[in-house]
Design an enzyme around this catalytic site. Structure first.
Site, PDB file in Angstrom:
ATOM      1  N   TYR A  33       0.814  -1.201   0.000  1.00 48.33           N
ATOM      2  CA  TYR A  33       0.000   0.000   0.000  1.00 48.33           C
ATOM      3  C   TYR A  33       0.852   1.256   0.000  1.00 48.33           C
ATOM      4  O   TYR A  33       2.068   1.194   0.161  1.00 48.33           O
ATOM      5  CB  TYR A  33      -0.983  -0.004   1.183  1.00 48.33           C
ATOM      6  CG  TYR A  33      -0.404   0.373   2.529  1.00 48.33           C
ATOM      7  CD1 TYR A  33       0.498  -0.445   3.189  1.00 48.33           C
ATOM      8  CD2 TYR A  33      -0.776   1.566   3.154  1.00 48.33           C
ATOM      9  CE1 TYR A  33       1.010  -0.094   4.438  1.00 48.33           C
ATOM     10  CE2 TYR A  33      -0.274   1.922   4.395  1.00 48.33           C
ATOM     11  CZ  TYR A  33       0.619   1.080   5.030  1.00 48.33           C
ATOM     12  OH  TYR A  33       1.129   1.440   6.246  1.00 48.33           O
ATOM     13  N   LYS A 151       6.394  -2.094   1.941  1.00 48.89           N
ATOM     14  CA  LYS A 151       5.215  -1.489   2.594  1.00 48.89           C
ATOM     15  C   LYS A 151       3.994  -2.389   2.412  1.00 48.89           C
ATOM     16  O   LYS A 151       3.138  -2.144   1.559  1.00 48.89           O
ATOM     17  CB  LYS A 151       4.972  -0.083   2.031  1.00 48.89           C
ATOM     18  CG  LYS A 151       4.054   0.767   2.916  1.00 48.89           C
ATOM     19  CD  LYS A 151       4.115   2.216   2.495  1.00 48.89           C
ATOM     20  CE  LYS A 151       3.068   3.076   3.152  1.00 48.89           C
ATOM     21  NZ  LYS A 151       3.145   3.134   4.606  1.00 48.89           N
ATOM     22  N   GLU A 184      11.917   2.329  14.409  1.00 45.81           N
ATOM     23  CA  GLU A 184      11.076   3.421  13.895  1.00 45.81           C
ATOM     24  C   GLU A 184       9.790   3.469  14.693  1.00 45.81           C
ATOM     25  O   GLU A 184       9.592   2.668  15.614  1.00 45.81           O
ATOM     26  CB  GLU A 184      10.785   3.203  12.403  1.00 45.81           C
ATOM     27  CG  GLU A 184      10.064   1.899  12.115  1.00 45.81           C
ATOM     28  CD  GLU A 184       9.898   1.583  10.636  1.00 45.81           C
ATOM     29  OE1 GLU A 184       9.858   2.498   9.807  1.00 45.81           O
ATOM     30  OE2 GLU A 184       9.788   0.381  10.324  1.00 45.81           O
ATOM     31  N   LEU A 208      10.988   1.107   7.262  1.00 47.74           N
ATOM     32  CA  LEU A 208      10.392   1.576   6.018  1.00 47.74           C
ATOM     33  C   LEU A 208      11.179   2.793   5.522  1.00 47.74           C
ATOM     34  O   LEU A 208      11.546   3.655   6.324  1.00 47.74           O
ATOM     35  CB  LEU A 208       8.921   1.958   6.228  1.00 47.74           C
ATOM     36  CG  LEU A 208       8.218   2.288   4.912  1.00 47.74           C
ATOM     37  CD1 LEU A 208       7.943   1.021   4.116  1.00 47.74           C
ATOM     38  CD2 LEU A 208       6.920   3.038   5.145  1.00 47.74           C
TER      39      LEU A 208
HETATM   40  N1  PMP Z   1       7.623   3.744   9.020  1.00 48.42           N
HETATM   41  C1  PMP Z   1       6.460   3.061   9.046  1.00 48.42           C
HETATM   42  C2  PMP Z   1       6.430   1.753   9.765  1.00 48.42           C
HETATM   43  C3  PMP Z   1       5.311   3.575   8.437  1.00 48.42           C
HETATM   44  O1  PMP Z   1       4.157   2.889   8.456  1.00 48.42           O
HETATM   45  C4  PMP Z   1       5.374   4.851   7.806  1.00 48.42           C
HETATM   46  C5  PMP Z   1       4.147   5.473   7.196  1.00 48.42           C
HETATM   47  N2  PMP Z   1       3.649   4.749   6.143  1.00 48.42           N
HETATM   48  C6  PMP Z   1       6.597   5.527   7.793  1.00 48.42           C
HETATM   49  C7  PMP Z   1       7.699   4.943   8.408  1.00 48.42           C
HETATM   50  C8  PMP Z   1       6.742   6.878   7.122  1.00 48.42           C
HETATM   51  O2  PMP Z   1       6.749   6.736   5.732  1.00 48.42           O
HETATM   52  P1  PMP Z   1       6.229   7.925   4.788  1.00 48.42           P
HETATM   53  O3  PMP Z   1       7.054   9.122   5.146  1.00 48.42           O
HETATM   54  O4  PMP Z   1       6.512   7.443   3.428  1.00 48.42           O
HETATM   55  O5  PMP Z   1       4.789   8.100   5.083  1.00 48.42           O
END
Ligand code: PMP
Length: 288
Positions: A33, A151, A184, A208
């Site tokens: 996603y 993701k 994270e 991620l």
């Molecule tokens: N880490 C995780 C585990 C996440 O779910 C997200 C948000 N999707 C992020 C980091 C941040 O990613 P982004 O800046 O692309 O939203």
């Protein structure tokens, strides 16, 4: 008012949208996603999200049911059909419906992937009052699988983490490995600031690769701020001057408390505030 959602080529009111019981996204979390924010009717960093989607699919041997141009057109039509000014676009691509439940991946030539998009309207998304007061986070063990760089929709443990935070009277949780080393946040990337230096974990399969992270680090370096990409512990974070998280929906959000330890003055710090300002300003300019 009912939303119009996009399901496998069709535009339908949400009440009429249908996904097969045999869709592998539903049965096996065999789906990836993306979440893209929308400010003033425009998509923030669409190219970054489209590139990460492509990478997530490639890592799982999934074929994209649409091209990047088609994807952008679908996003734009979805925004127009739902009259979205500020909000979020959620997109899911699944390995589709092979007809029967089976662990083996179906042949992509025979089974086309499924694709769903929907919006969530969030008027004033960039004026979230939490940015003024900061968030409280708790730490919880990172028991997710080892490919967090993909993701996928396997969001059960992040959901549990948010519930643990809520129960503890906090706003969110940071995942930690042995020794209290932070990976994270449940749905964001984590940072600390010490002596003016911005510290965040380096990219690997352990986290991620945040699209907001990439942009924020680029803007920080352009503004001559020092960035150090390395792991840090909860203890180091508790002794930091500032902390913050980044994500497509929260942009840059200050953290003022970690496992009940108050950081600095207990108020959002100047580095997080400045980065939020730069990020919003630059992202609005580049929005499509
Ligand atoms: N880490 C995780 C585990 C996440 O779910 C997200 C948000 N999707 C992020 C980091 C941040 O990613 P982004 O800046 O692309 O939203």
């Amino acid at each position: 008012m009912s939303r119009i959602v996009y399901v496998n080529g069709d535009w339908v009111p949400e009440e009429e949208a249908k996904i097969s019981v045999f869709d592998r996204g539903f049965l096996m979390a065999d789906a990836v996603y993306e979440v893209t924010s929308v400010l003033d009717g425009k998509l923030i960093d669409f190219a970054g999200h489209a590139a990460r989607l492509k990478r997530s699919m490639a890592e799982l041997d999934m074929e994209s049911p649409v091209t990047e141009e088609e994807l952008l057109a679908i996003h734009r039509e979805l925004l127009a059909r739902n009259g979205i000014g500020d909000g979020l676009v959620y997109l899911q691509v699944t390995r589709g419906n092979p007809g029967d439940r089976d662990f083996a991946f179906p042949d992509p030539a025979a089974v086309k992937g499924g694709i769903v998009l929907f919006t969530q309207s969030k008027p004033g998304l960039a004026d979230n009052p939490v940015a003024k007061v900061g968030m409280k986070v708790i730490s919880i063990p990172d028991i997710r699988w080892g490919r967090r760089d993909i993701k996928t929709v396997q969001l059960l443990y992040p959901s549990m983490g948010k519930m643990m935070a809520k129960k503890a009277g906090a706003d969110d949780a940071w995942f930690t490995e042995e020794g209290g080393v932070v990976t994270e946040g449940t749905s964001n990337n984590a940072y600390i600031v010490k002596g003016g230096k911005i510290i965040t974990r380096q990219l690997s399969e352990d986290i991620l690769h945040g699209i907001t992270r990439a942009a924020v680090l680029r803007f920080a370096r352009e503004a001559q701020m020092v960035v150090e990409e390395r792991p840090f512990t909860i203890a180091e974070a508790q002794a930091a001057d500032e902390a913050f998280v980044t994500s497509a929906s929260a942009f840059v959000m200050p953290v003022v408390e970690i496992d009940s330890a108050v950081l600095g003055s207990g108020k959002p710090g100047p580095v997080a505030a400045r980065l939020r300002e730069i990020y919003l300003e630059e992202s609005r300019k580049a929005a499509v």
